[in-house]
Design a protein around this motif. Structure first.
Motif, PDB file in Angstrom:
ATOM      1  N   LEU A  21       0.841  -1.210   0.000  1.00  0.00           N
ATOM      2  CA  LEU A  21       0.000   0.000   0.000  1.00  0.00           C
ATOM      3  C   LEU A  21       0.872   1.255   0.000  1.00  0.00           C
ATOM      4  O   LEU A  21       0.647   2.181  -0.792  1.00  0.00           O
ATOM      5  CB  LEU A  21      -0.913  -0.002   1.226  1.00  0.00           C
ATOM      6  N   ARG A  22       1.882   1.261   0.848  1.00  0.00           N
ATOM      7  CA  ARG A  22       2.762   2.437   0.920  1.00  0.00           C
ATOM      8  C   ARG A  22       3.493   2.638  -0.412  1.00  0.00           C
ATOM      9  O   ARG A  22       3.587   3.756  -0.915  1.00  0.00           O
ATOM     10  CB  ARG A  22       3.768   2.272   2.059  1.00  0.00           C
ATOM     11  N   ARG A  23       3.990   1.547  -0.987  1.00  0.00           N
ATOM     12  CA  ARG A  23       4.758   1.662  -2.237  1.00  0.00           C
ATOM     13  C   ARG A  23       3.852   2.106  -3.386  1.00  0.00           C
ATOM     14  O   ARG A  23       4.228   2.928  -4.225  1.00  0.00           O
ATOM     15  CB  ARG A  23       5.450   0.334  -2.558  1.00  0.00           C
ATOM     16  N   ILE A  24       2.612   1.586  -3.412  1.00  0.00           N
ATOM     17  CA  ILE A  24       1.681   1.955  -4.492  1.00  0.00           C
ATOM     18  C   ILE A  24       1.296   3.435  -4.352  1.00  0.00           C
ATOM     19  O   ILE A  24       1.269   4.177  -5.327  1.00  0.00           O
ATOM     20  CB  ILE A  24       0.464   1.021  -4.480  1.00  0.00           C
ATOM     21  N   ALA A  25       1.056   3.863  -3.108  1.00  0.00           N
ATOM     22  CA  ALA A  25       0.722   5.280  -2.898  1.00  0.00           C
ATOM     23  C   ALA A  25       1.895   6.153  -3.338  1.00  0.00           C
ATOM     24  O   ALA A  25       1.707   7.192  -3.977  1.00  0.00           O
ATOM     25  CB  ALA A  25       0.390   5.522  -1.430  1.00  0.00           C
ATOM     26  N   GLN A  26       3.103   5.713  -3.050  1.00  0.00           N
ATOM     27  CA  GLN A  26       4.290   6.507  -3.422  1.00  0.00           C
ATOM     28  C   GLN A  26       4.420   6.620  -4.941  1.00  0.00           C
ATOM     29  O   GLN A  26       4.683   7.696  -5.477  1.00  0.00           O
ATOM     30  CB  GLN A  26       5.555   5.885  -2.831  1.00  0.00           C
ATOM     31  N   VAL A  27       4.187   5.512  -5.647  1.00  0.00           N
ATOM     32  CA  VAL A  27       4.237   5.550  -7.120  1.00  0.00           C
ATOM     33  C   VAL A  27       3.218   6.577  -7.622  1.00  0.00           C
ATOM     34  O   VAL A  27       3.505   7.398  -8.488  1.00  0.00           O
ATOM     35  CB  VAL A  27       3.935   4.155  -7.716  1.00  0.00           C
ATOM     36  N   CYS A  28       2.014   6.562  -7.030  1.00  0.00           N
ATOM     37  CA  CYS A  28       0.967   7.497  -7.474  1.00  0.00           C
ATOM     38  C   CYS A  28       1.339   8.945  -7.134  1.00  0.00           C
ATOM     39  O   CYS A  28       1.144   9.849  -7.950  1.00  0.00           O
ATOM     40  CB  CYS A  28      -0.367   7.124  -6.846  1.00  0.00           C
ATOM     41  N   VAL A  29       1.904   9.156  -5.945  1.00  0.00           N
ATOM     42  CA  VAL A  29       2.329  10.514  -5.555  1.00  0.00           C
ATOM     43  C   VAL A  29       3.371  11.035  -6.553  1.00  0.00           C
ATOM     44  O   VAL A  29       3.384  12.212  -6.908  1.00  0.00           O
ATOM     45  CB  VAL A  29       2.921  10.515  -4.119  1.00  0.00           C
ATOM     46  N   ASN A  30       4.237  10.138  -7.024  1.00  0.00           N
ATOM     47  CA  ASN A  30       5.285  10.533  -7.990  1.00  0.00           C
ATOM     48  C   ASN A  30       4.702  10.927  -9.337  1.00  0.00           C
ATOM     49  O   ASN A  30       5.375  11.544 -10.159  1.00  0.00           O
ATOM     50  CB  ASN A  30       6.283   9.401  -8.187  1.00  0.00           C
ATOM     51  N   HIS A  31       3.456  10.522  -9.605  1.00  0.00           N
ATOM     52  CA  HIS A  31       2.861  10.790 -10.929  1.00  0.00           C
ATOM     53  C   HIS A  31       1.660  11.734 -10.866  1.00  0.00           C
ATOM     54  O   HIS A  31       1.173  12.168 -11.910  1.00  0.00           O
ATOM     55  CB  HIS A  31       2.433   9.474 -11.597  1.00  0.00           C
ATOM     56  N   GLY A  32       1.155  12.022  -9.665  1.00  0.00           N
ATOM     57  CA  GLY A  32      -0.048  12.872  -9.663  1.00  0.00           C
ATOM     58  C   GLY A  32      -0.445  13.334  -8.282  1.00  0.00           C
ATOM     59  O   GLY A  32       0.393  13.504  -7.400  1.00  0.00           O
ATOM     60  N   GLN A  33      -1.763  13.487  -8.117  1.00  0.00           N
ATOM     61  CA  GLN A  33      -2.304  14.161  -6.951  1.00  0.00           C
ATOM     62  C   GLN A  33      -3.328  13.265  -6.256  1.00  0.00           C
ATOM     63  O   GLN A  33      -4.244  12.761  -6.901  1.00  0.00           O
ATOM     64  CB  GLN A  33      -3.010  15.437  -7.460  1.00  0.00           C
ATOM     65  N   ARG A  34      -3.181  13.066  -4.937  1.00  0.00           N
ATOM     66  CA  ARG A  34      -4.181  12.285  -4.219  1.00  0.00           C
ATOM     67  C   ARG A  34      -5.461  13.097  -4.071  1.00  0.00           C
ATOM     68  O   ARG A  34      -5.426  14.272  -3.687  1.00  0.00           O
ATOM     69  CB  ARG A  34      -3.663  11.905  -2.826  1.00  0.00           C
ATOM     70  N   VAL A  35      -6.615  12.498  -4.408  1.00  0.00           N
ATOM     71  CA  VAL A  35      -7.886  13.200  -4.263  1.00  0.00           C
ATOM     72  C   VAL A  35      -8.824  12.482  -3.309  1.00  0.00           C
ATOM     73  O   VAL A  35      -9.780  13.082  -2.816  1.00  0.00           O
ATOM     74  CB  VAL A  35      -8.575  13.391  -5.634  1.00  0.00           C
ATOM     75  N   GLU A  51      -5.321  11.414  -9.179  1.00  0.00           N
ATOM     76  CA  GLU A  51      -5.530  11.958 -10.517  1.00  0.00           C
ATOM     77  C   GLU A  51      -4.173  12.435 -11.028  1.00  0.00           C
ATOM     78  O   GLU A  51      -3.433  13.093 -10.291  1.00  0.00           O
ATOM     79  CB  GLU A  51      -6.553  13.106 -10.487  1.00  0.00           C
ATOM     80  N   CYS A  52      -3.864  12.069 -12.272  1.00  0.00           N
ATOM     81  CA  CYS A  52      -2.550  12.387 -12.822  1.00  0.00           C
ATOM     82  C   CYS A  52      -2.710  13.020 -14.202  1.00  0.00           C
ATOM     83  O   CYS A  52      -3.628  12.671 -14.939  1.00  0.00           O
ATOM     84  CB  CYS A  52      -1.716  11.113 -12.973  1.00  0.00           C
ATOM     85  N   GLN A  53      -1.792  13.910 -14.531  1.00  0.00           N
ATOM     86  CA  GLN A  53      -1.714  14.488 -15.881  1.00  0.00           C
ATOM     87  C   GLN A  53      -0.390  13.982 -16.449  1.00  0.00           C
ATOM     88  O   GLN A  53       0.675  14.407 -16.003  1.00  0.00           O
ATOM     89  CB  GLN A  53      -1.691  16.021 -15.758  1.00  0.00           C
ATOM     90  N   VAL A  54      -0.442  13.024 -17.364  1.00  0.00           N
ATOM     91  CA  VAL A  54       0.779  12.360 -17.850  1.00  0.00           C
ATOM     92  C   VAL A  54       0.770  12.243 -19.371  1.00  0.00           C
ATOM     93  O   VAL A  54      -0.283  12.308 -19.995  1.00  0.00           O
ATOM     94  CB  VAL A  54       0.907  10.932 -17.254  1.00  0.00           C
ATOM     95  N   ASP A  55       1.956  12.096 -19.948  1.00  0.00           N
ATOM     96  CA  ASP A  55       2.020  11.783 -21.386  1.00  0.00           C
ATOM     97  C   ASP A  55       2.095  10.259 -21.530  1.00  0.00           C
ATOM     98  O   ASP A  55       2.095   9.528 -20.538  1.00  0.00           O
ATOM     99  CB  ASP A  55       3.213  12.499 -22.032  1.00  0.00           C
ATOM    100  N   GLU A  56       2.201   9.779 -22.768  1.00  0.00           N
ATOM    101  CA  GLU A  56       2.148   8.329 -23.006  1.00  0.00           C
ATOM    102  C   GLU A  56       3.314   7.615 -22.304  1.00  0.00           C
ATOM    103  O   GLU A  56       3.143   6.554 -21.709  1.00  0.00           O
ATOM    104  CB  GLU A  56       2.179   8.029 -24.519  1.00  0.00           C
ATOM    105  N   LEU A  57       4.495   8.222 -22.331  1.00  0.00           N
ATOM    106  CA  LEU A  57       5.677   7.596 -21.695  1.00  0.00           C
ATOM    107  C   LEU A  57       5.491   7.494 -20.185  1.00  0.00           C
ATOM    108  O   LEU A  57       5.709   6.445 -19.575  1.00  0.00           O
ATOM    109  CB  LEU A  57       6.928   8.433 -21.992  1.00  0.00           C
ATOM    110  N   GLN A  58       5.037   8.600 -19.590  1.00  0.00           N
ATOM    111  CA  GLN A  58       4.817   8.600 -18.135  1.00  0.00           C
ATOM    112  C   GLN A  58       3.721   7.615 -17.757  1.00  0.00           C
ATOM    113  O   GLN A  58       3.777   6.959 -16.715  1.00  0.00           O
ATOM    114  CB  GLN A  58       4.459  10.014 -17.673  1.00  0.00           C
ATOM    115  N   PHE A  59       2.716   7.503 -18.628  1.00  0.00           N
ATOM    116  CA  PHE A  59       1.618   6.560 -18.374  1.00  0.00           C
ATOM    117  C   PHE A  59       2.162   5.132 -18.346  1.00  0.00           C
ATOM    118  O   PHE A  59       1.880   4.370 -17.416  1.00  0.00           O
ATOM    119  CB  PHE A  59       0.534   6.704 -19.447  1.00  0.00           C
ATOM    120  N   ALA A  60       2.988   4.792 -19.355  1.00  0.00           N
ATOM    121  CA  ALA A  60       3.566   3.436 -19.408  1.00  0.00           C
ATOM    122  C   ALA A  60       4.433   3.176 -18.168  1.00  0.00           C
ATOM    123  O   ALA A  60       4.384   2.093 -17.573  1.00  0.00           O
ATOM    124  CB  ALA A  60       4.393   3.300 -20.685  1.00  0.00           C
TER     125      ALA A  60
END
Lengths: 96, 96
Positions: free
Chosen positions: B20-34, B40-49
């Motif tokens: 849970l902690r690691r998954i939350a951290q991955v998400c924090v690195n890519h976007g915003q906790r709501v 919610e994340c704003q990413v391009d195709e590379l960041q999405f992959a």
């Protein structure tokens, strides 16, 4: 229209636990549970308005959060599902 | 591209709590906790992959669920938010 409903309901009070049940019921009436507090629904504009109105009637604005995402151009690329899967493919015939 | 990540991680084990902690951290690195388990994340195709690959590396497929929704045509009509709000408007300048 494809809609994703995600909710965070404060349940440290009896009233909050009641809201959680009622919100889940509203979502069950409109779609399919895919995670503990995430539902996916296939609705038209009228049903969408009805869903939002019913959720708004139940929620405690200062304690709870409900985010409803409309996805107009739903396709196979819209959803990436990792791990356990409890969603149903809406196109598949529902065996009642 | 606008992306919503919702996860349900089994946390009745130490290993699950770590995931849970690691998954939350991955998400924090890519976007915003709501919400507790929605980002919610704003990413391009590379960041999405990259996001999908990192989540796939952590998840326990039989115990956890992660659903990643791509919303290409994000507009004001995409999201209806009821109740408490902790999201940030990505268009607003981020004060660092």
């Amino acid at each position: 229209m494809y809609v994703v409903v995600a909710y965070d309901i404060r349940t440290d009070t009896k009233a909050g636990q009641k809201r959680l049940r009622r919100i889940a019921q509203v979502c069950v009436n409109h779609g399919q549970r895919v995670q503990k507090s995430v539902f996916e629904c296939q609705v038209d504009e009228l049903q969408f308005a009805d869903l939002v109105r019913q959720l708004r009637d139940v929620i405690h604005p200062a304690e709870d959060s409900i985010r409803i995402y409309r996805v107009h151009d739903f396709s196979k690329r819209t959803l990436v599902s990792l791990g356990r899967e409890i969603g149903i493919d809406f196109e598949e015939p529902m065996i009642l």
